[in-house]
Write a protein that holds these residues in place. Structure first.
Motif, short mmCIF file in Angstrom:
data_model
loop_
_atom_site.label_atom_id
_atom_site.label_comp_id
_atom_site.label_asym_id
_atom_site.label_seq_id
_atom_site.Cartn_x
_atom_site.Cartn_y
_atom_site.Cartn_z
N UNK A 131 -10.97 -3.82 -56.46
CA UNK A 131 -11.53 -2.56 -56.97
C UNK A 131 -10.58 -1.74 -57.86
N UNK A 132 -9.32 -1.53 -57.46
CA UNK A 132 -8.46 -0.68 -58.32
C UNK A 132 -8.32 -1.24 -59.73
N UNK A 133 -8.27 -2.56 -59.87
CA UNK A 133 -8.16 -3.12 -61.20
C UNK A 133 -9.45 -2.95 -61.99
N UNK A 134 -10.57 -3.04 -61.30
CA UNK A 134 -11.85 -2.83 -62.01
C UNK A 134 -11.95 -1.38 -62.46
N UNK A 135 -11.60 -0.46 -61.55
CA UNK A 135 -11.64 0.97 -61.91
C UNK A 135 -10.76 1.24 -63.13
N UNK A 136 -9.60 0.63 -63.16
CA UNK A 136 -8.69 0.84 -64.29
C UNK A 136 -9.26 0.20 -65.56
N UNK A 137 -9.83 -1.00 -65.41
CA UNK A 137 -10.36 -1.70 -66.59
C UNK A 137 -11.52 -0.94 -67.22
N UNK A 138 -12.34 -0.31 -66.36
CA UNK A 138 -13.47 0.46 -66.88
C UNK A 138 -13.01 1.58 -67.80
N UNK A 173 -10.62 1.43 -69.97
CA UNK A 173 -9.97 0.96 -71.20
C UNK A 173 -11.03 0.44 -72.14
N UNK A 174 -11.45 1.25 -73.11
CA UNK A 174 -12.54 0.80 -73.99
C UNK A 174 -12.17 -0.42 -74.82
N UNK A 175 -10.87 -0.73 -74.96
CA UNK A 175 -10.48 -1.91 -75.73
C UNK A 175 -10.87 -3.20 -75.03
N UNK A 176 -11.22 -3.08 -73.72
CA UNK A 176 -11.40 -4.27 -72.90
C UNK A 176 -12.88 -4.55 -72.70
N UNK A 177 -13.31 -5.78 -72.98
CA UNK A 177 -14.67 -6.20 -72.64
C UNK A 177 -14.64 -6.75 -71.21
N UNK A 178 -15.55 -6.26 -70.36
CA UNK A 178 -15.59 -6.73 -68.97
C UNK A 178 -16.82 -7.60 -68.78
N UNK A 179 -16.61 -8.79 -68.24
CA UNK A 179 -17.71 -9.75 -68.04
C UNK A 179 -17.79 -10.11 -66.57
N UNK A 180 -18.81 -9.64 -65.82
CA UNK A 180 -18.92 -10.08 -64.42
C UNK A 180 -19.66 -11.41 -64.31
N UNK A 234 -0.36 -6.94 -75.02
CA UNK A 234 -0.03 -8.36 -75.25
C UNK A 234 -1.18 -9.16 -75.83
N UNK A 235 -2.31 -8.50 -76.08
CA UNK A 235 -3.39 -9.22 -76.78
C UNK A 235 -4.59 -9.58 -75.93
N UNK A 236 -4.63 -9.16 -74.66
CA UNK A 236 -5.80 -9.46 -73.83
C UNK A 236 -6.92 -8.50 -74.21
N UNK A 237 -8.10 -9.04 -74.51
CA UNK A 237 -9.22 -8.21 -74.91
C UNK A 237 -10.43 -8.37 -74.00
N UNK A 238 -10.39 -9.37 -73.10
CA UNK A 238 -11.53 -9.62 -72.21
C UNK A 238 -11.04 -9.83 -70.79
N UNK A 286 -1.20 2.07 -60.87
CA UNK A 286 -0.48 0.78 -60.90
C UNK A 286 -1.25 -0.23 -61.76
N UNK A 287 -2.56 -0.33 -61.49
CA UNK A 287 -3.38 -1.29 -62.22
C UNK A 287 -3.54 -0.88 -63.68
N UNK A 288 -3.59 0.44 -63.92
CA UNK A 288 -3.70 0.92 -65.30
C UNK A 288 -2.45 0.53 -66.09
N UNK A 289 -1.29 0.62 -65.45
CA UNK A 289 -0.04 0.25 -66.14
C UNK A 289 -0.03 -1.24 -66.45
N UNK A 290 -0.48 -2.04 -65.49
CA UNK A 290 -0.53 -3.49 -65.73
C UNK A 290 -1.46 -3.80 -66.90
N UNK A 291 -2.62 -3.16 -66.92
CA UNK A 291 -3.58 -3.40 -68.01
C UNK A 291 -3.02 -2.95 -69.35
#
Lengths: 568, 568
Positions: free
Chosen positions: B36-43, B45-52, B22-26, B11-16
């Protein structure tokens, strides 16, 4: 015709008149220009203590702590724009944990809204749906009927904030320039007679309606228990609750935040359930036929999960639906003490030995825990025991969410010595802890703090307020959010960086920057000696090895899981 | 049948998927369990920079700075409870200053809401009325139609966040336990073809409707001026704006935040109006018959008050009603550059000498200011000049609200060298400055900061983020909120404690606590030398004598008030 500045001042004076009559004694403000008329008016009311705090988020948690400990409404004031938005996290906690806050946001007048004027945002909706009421009395006017209204509004919001279900109330105050009277500040008009202070919050009734009796007798058949969640205690309740439990022979499970775990009790009081309910045989044998529920939802997830499916009678004079298992069959919105007397008349005592099983399990856990801790390295359980032994009976402890309150629930049993335990358990955030602690102390409750490293660092502005305390805030520095070590996320890829998030801050330097003493502690003797020092106020940073601590907890739970001596 | 954890992840992977398309990169996230599910999905996606970032308030201002500088939507993620409430101040600023943020709040599922379960609050309404849209797609499901929807929802909210009027958009995400897949984390399904990224935001049209011509020709008769407020500049606008001004012979008043004061310009560009409009004769002689307004409301209160009552044509492709004087007769929601060409065809040039009067006043102020500052002790004006001379043409400056942006407006004239100037002028708060600065730098814009002491201390969590910068944040420490020294509150009883509120913090120790270098500076040479150091990053604390500074400003304004050489 008076000038606009004087008109603003009189308007705010009338509002304060009402608030003070309604029991507000403290105004916590963050600096700003638009709020000036209210500050000028407040300065002229010697009954009011004024506390300036720069960061509105910290100011709001400070007010929350003050309201929680003093049990009276506290007013907050901020200027226009995004300033009052910083209150939101504390307003949410106040709404969920029923603390009385009066939120006063200064605003620009209606003619500037929606047209790009500076610092104009829709302030009226900032606290929907969290405030109990939201008001906007319009810009100040000299009209006598309007002045009468604004004075009445002050008394009303103070009354609504106090309850029956206490909580936050918002007044947005649009004010036109000039904000300062044009001439020298005039002597304020002689205070007009204020309406008498409304009576303190009372419960909605005495005993339940007589027609409830059959329903309740049908529901509460067989072996039951009384579950006291956070905020169960009310003046006069405890002795009548113990009397009921002794009469029926049912256990009373007391959450650490119930107000009933610490202080004089009865042999029916049970506190170690989070431990013995981890044993499958105990879970089966102790399963009740019914529950009487008081207060909010207990801290123990073990207890809550185990209770699911048990027919429940809930007693709550504010009719809060604290029922996450959806098991409440009857809700009595009546005085809990009167309900205890009434239930004693309605119900038959439980079968012999029912309570004895519980008491046996409680004693057994005490013995196992003592033995386990004697064999284990020093970590949170021993630290908690030392800390609680150090706190005077009339003093308090603010325990942060996440691990600290859960560990306290697990390791600290019932005792006859009172303790005022505070925890922002309404929304269970890790936010605003240092500021809340300062607010509790400002209410005259001498209160220690017990926070994790992340909780402290989430409220850096609150550090500045800890200067005012005469006792320390204990910070368990175990390198990030260790609750995740106990959850299924533990060990997934990226765990350290994205879940546990250890912070690389120099707490000693931070404490110095805020004018606080800093004591670094490594072990048992060190901790006890530091607590006992006359100059212990400030930060006591306890560095803990989280991995060692996890082993202590998990071997304890394994031991309980396998124990065969829990059942009598 | 897949398990709940895997269902959540898909579900979260589809949202991402949708958000990235749509242009979100961070994705800026604060730690939590429910998310957690959204973080797992975001990890995955190499296109996405994750900033905690620990503190959600700081995280949100960081995202705001990033969105402002990168001009693309930035996603925020927080866990359930009060956590996302800390975003509110930055969400308000984003809504008012039109920065694209995608707000993702993890939530508990509907069955737990309203029944006292832990950390359940009404998250869906947190950002009403500030978010452009608020969504709740319900708990994760494996239903293909629902998965298709949630992917489309991601693309949609990114598009809505981007504009035509950019801003914050909220998705609340209820997620059921378990949050981690029961088996080893499965390889994610091969990314399905995502819809092509929507085109970048475009203006709603080219030139205005032809039927507007008569209306506009009637409105814009006689002597006019073009007023460029914050955020006026658009790609391609400047040359056509200068061409229009030169052709018509009208002045273009450029706010420091307009994007037009710094960089190549024309002889029609005017920047010193806040000074010369303090002279009564200049106010009278330069009064225009009409105004063309672009961008948001200017920083200068002097300008705004003086313009009141002047018939105004407003050009804004996002149709924002930035019109605090309520003088707009016509609003053109069309491309500003096309409007410039069109206006050049419709209007007659202004009378001879009209522009020359303005140019004379501008030059005269430059001379007076230079002379005045040469005679005055070192304070903000000279500091600003040194600082701006030090900043590279492709680099930026974040200037805080309250005094710094006003002083920059007063003292820094137009120049041909570009400068990217940032200021959170939407709600004009003093909040979140350090975090915003870190966000701007994270977007690749090398950006200095210029903050007052109160602004810095309002965002202590942001200090931690300044470690990442390769250039310094300059802090003007003048002992509290000195803007009040210039307002009518100045000098009232209790002024120091309740309005100016100086803070007694040791900035050097605070900086050290956050791992930052600290440089204390007292004067001109010292400041210039520190700025030039290779290791200047960290905090440059400039201690200023606020009383001396006030004298420098007030003698300058007196001199202008009386000057008789402003008019040609």
């Amino acid at each position: 015709m008076i000038d606009q500045g004087t008109c603003n001042l009189n308007w705010c004076a009338a509002l304060l008149d009402g608030l003070i009559a309604g029991g507000v004694a403290t105004l916590v403000l963050s600096p700003g220009s638009r709020s000036t008329p209210l500050i000028l008016a407040a300065q002229r009311r010697p009954e009011l203590t004024i506390e300036p705090i720069l960061d509105e988020r910290s100011a709001a948690f400070y007010a929350l702590g003050l309201a929680a400990a003093a049990r009276r409404p506290v007013a907050l004031l901020a200027t226009s724009g995004s300033a009052p938005a910083h209150w939101l996290p504390a307003v949410i906690e106040a709404a969920q944990s029923d603390h009385p806050l009066v939120l006063l946001s200064a605003d620009r007048p209606p003619e500037l809204h929606g047209w790009g004027a500076n610092q104009t945002i829709d302030q009226g909706q900032l606290f929907v749906p969290f405030a109990r009421e939201c008001h906007d009395p319009g810009p100040a006017t000299a009209d006598p009927a309007a002045l009468k209204m604004v004075r009445a509004l002050g008394a009303r919001v103070a009354a609504v904030a106090r309850g029956p279900r206490p909580g936050p109330v918002h007044i947005n105050l649009p004010l036109r320039e000039p904000l300062v009277p044009e001439t020298a500040l005039p002597p304020l008009p002689r205070p007009r007679p204020t309406p008498p202070a409304p009576p303190p919050a009372t419960w909605s009734g005495g005993a339940p309606d007589p027609h409830r009796a059959t329903q309740v007798r049908t529901l509460l058949r067989g072996r039951g228990l009384i579950c006291c969640g956070p905020d169960s205690a009310r003046p006069g309740l405890a002795p009548r609750l113990w009397q009921l439990a002794d009469h029926l022979g049912v256990p009373v499970l007391c959450d650490p935040l119930s107000g009933l775990r610490f202080g004089p009790g009865s042999a029916a009081r049970i506190a170690r359930y989070d431990s013995f309910l981890r044993n499958p045989q105990a879970r089966a044998q102790l399963r009740p036929d019914w529950v009487v529920s008081l207060g909010r939802t207990p801290v123990s997830k073990t207890l809550l999960g185990w209770l699911a499916g048990t027919p429940t009678l809930r007693i709550d004079p504010a009719a809060r639906w604290s029922d996450p298992n959806h098991d409440v069959a009857v809700l009595l919105d009546a005085d809990p003490a009167a309900c205890c007397d009434w239930l004693g008349e309605q119900l038959d005592p439980a079968p012999t030995h029912w309570l004895e099983h519980w008491q046996h399990a409680e004693r057994r856990i005490e013995a196992i825990a003592a033995e386990h801790l004697a064999e284990s390295p020093w970590c949170e359980p021993q630290l908690l025991t030392t800390l609680l032994a150090h706190i005077d009976p009339d003093a308090g402890l603010l325990c942060a969410n996440s691990m600290p309150i859960r560990q306290l629930d697990t390791w600290i049993g019932a005792r006859a010595t009172p303790l005022r335990l505070f925890c922002n358990r309404g929304a269970s955030g890790i936010d605003g802890q240092a500021s809340t602690l300062a607010g509790i102390n400002a209410a005259g409750v001498h209160c220690h703090g017990l926070l994790g490293d992340l909780s402290l660092l989430h409220d850096l502005s609150g550090l500045q307020l800890l200067q005012r305390l005469d006792r320390p805030c204990v910070v368990l520095n175990n390198g990030g959010g260790r609750i995740f070590d106990y959850l299924p996320q533990q060990g997934v890829e990226g765990f350290e960086r994205l879940w546990r998030t250890p912070q690389s801050l120099d707490l000693a330097a931070l404490a110095r920057g805020h004018g606080l003493a800093h004591h670094a502690v490594e072990g048992a003797a060190d901790f006890a000696a530091t607590l006992a020092r006359d100059d212990a106020a400030g930060i006591i940073e306890v560095r803990l090895d989280a991995e060692r601590s996890r082993t202590v907890h998990q071997t304890f739970w394994s031991r309980l899981h396998e124990d065969t001596g829990l059942l009598k």
